[in-house]
Design a protein around this motif. Sequence first.
Motif, PDB file in Angstrom:
ATOM      1  N   VAL A 142      -8.741  27.262   5.365  1.00 50.73           N
ATOM      2  CA  VAL A 142      -8.408  26.971   6.766  1.00 50.73           C
ATOM      3  C   VAL A 142      -7.712  25.621   6.917  1.00 50.73           C
ATOM      4  N   ASN A 143      -8.158  24.610   6.156  1.00 58.43           N
ATOM      5  CA  ASN A 143      -7.732  23.231   6.430  1.00 58.43           C
ATOM      6  C   ASN A 143      -6.731  22.624   5.455  1.00 58.43           C
ATOM      7  N   ILE A 201      -5.375  13.924   6.998  1.00 58.50           N
ATOM      8  CA  ILE A 201      -5.450  15.095   7.878  1.00 58.50           C
ATOM      9  C   ILE A 201      -6.876  15.649   7.962  1.00 58.50           C
ATOM     10  N   TYR A 202      -7.592  15.584   6.839  1.00 62.40           N
ATOM     11  CA  TYR A 202      -8.885  16.279   6.755  1.00 62.40           C
ATOM     12  C   TYR A 202      -9.743  15.629   5.678  1.00 62.40           C
ATOM     13  N   GLU A 203     -11.051  15.530   5.940  1.00 60.92           N
ATOM     14  CA  GLU A 203     -11.990  15.089   4.903  1.00 60.92           C
ATOM     15  C   GLU A 203     -13.309  15.799   5.096  1.00 60.92           C
ATOM     16  N   LYS A 204     -13.952  16.139   3.983  1.00 58.94           N
ATOM     17  CA  LYS A 204     -15.257  16.801   4.064  1.00 58.94           C
ATOM     18  C   LYS A 204     -15.993  16.645   2.740  1.00 58.94           C
ATOM     19  N   SER A 205     -17.310  16.539   2.851  1.00 57.00           N
ATOM     20  CA  SER A 205     -18.175  16.465   1.681  1.00 57.00           C
ATOM     21  C   SER A 205     -18.963  17.772   1.568  1.00 57.00           C
ATOM     22  N   PHE A 206     -19.063  18.287   0.345  1.00 56.96           N
ATOM     23  CA  PHE A 206     -19.801  19.528   0.083  1.00 56.96           C
ATOM     24  C   PHE A 206     -20.936  19.247  -0.894  1.00 56.96           C
ATOM     25  N   MET A 253     -17.135  26.199   0.985  1.00 56.86           N
ATOM     26  CA  MET A 253     -16.047  25.393   0.449  1.00 56.86           C
ATOM     27  C   MET A 253     -14.732  26.173   0.437  1.00 56.86           C
ATOM     28  N   LYS A 254     -14.791  27.417  -0.004  1.00 60.99           N
ATOM     29  CA  LYS A 254     -13.579  28.251  -0.065  1.00 60.99           C
ATOM     30  C   LYS A 254     -12.967  28.424   1.317  1.00 60.99           C
ATOM     31  N   GLU A 255     -13.806  28.750   2.305  1.00 63.87           N
ATOM     32  CA  GLU A 255     -13.306  28.974   3.670  1.00 63.87           C
ATOM     33  C   GLU A 255     -12.726  27.699   4.265  1.00 63.87           C
ATOM     34  N   GLU A 256     -13.392  26.548   4.029  1.00 63.33           N
ATOM     35  CA  GLU A 256     -12.892  25.264   4.531  1.00 63.33           C
ATOM     36  C   GLU A 256     -11.522  24.941   3.931  1.00 63.33           C
ATOM     37  N   ILE A 257     -11.378  25.179   2.646  1.00 64.03           N
ATOM     38  CA  ILE A 257     -10.105  24.908   1.977  1.00 64.03           C
ATOM     39  C   ILE A 257      -9.005  25.816   2.515  1.00 64.03           C
TER      40      ILE A 257
END
Length: 294
Positions: free
Chosen positions: A186-187, A155-160, A180-184
Amino acid sequence: MIIAAIDIGSNAARLLINEVKIQNGKPEFIKLNLLRIPLRLGMDVFTLGKIGQEREKMVLDSMKIFSDLMKVYKVEHYRACATSAMRDASNGKEIIEKVKNSSEINIEIISGDEEATLVYENHVAEGLDKDFAYLYVDVGGGSTELTFYENDTMIYEKSFNIGTIRLLNNLVTEDNWREMKEEIKVNINSKKQIVAIGSGGNINKVFSMSKTKDGKPMSIAYLKKAYKEFNDLTVEERMTKYGFREDRADVLVHALKIYNFVMHWAEINKIFVPKISVADGLIHNIYERVSAEE
């Protein structure tokens, strides 16, 4: 078929050599050798912007060893990938060219998103309960990769740019954590309960210390307890009390901080630790590519 994967991370470089055999129509991956060398490229790159002469020599020497080992094992296919530190190093491409000339190893610098995909290539969630959604969390020295998986679909992937070596050098900002907190928030959402799947040397070490049975999840309560326990000790005390190598003792507490934050923000209370890594994902990726070409 003999396959090798080289993962050049911000903390260490790994060579994994596997033999792939077909058993009952399915590939079986048999580990022949795993060699880890603590290059710690991130210690140079995240503070100086480049890889210094001493660590450059370590890279060249290590790749020569890897090349010789692959010849000994008669490796037929390999892939060598460099991640966060080499991505950020101003002299990364120059060193890659030197490695090619001295060891005949072709190193690719891969993006954070591809790094996340390679962890997902292990397909661990496919063998787990479909009543849950799964968040892969791969914590490295330079970055943390998140991959969210539900109903057999990514569904979702991202690198921080949040990793143990960056934290060790006080290079992670409040803005990094906030992103990171906001991305988590939301997604990473599901009507199903979400379970984490952790990868990397640090979470494997903590899992072995937890005495959790293989195949069973570790609780966030234990991660919080371990974080507090290690955080209260100096690096030297961690080495003495637990027998850690120095390059594990100084980053372990930072890895636990990342796992605890991610699981807290995603409202996850347990984590599976199936001993997977970017190198394992690379092996699967190579095998699938070669099989498709045959």
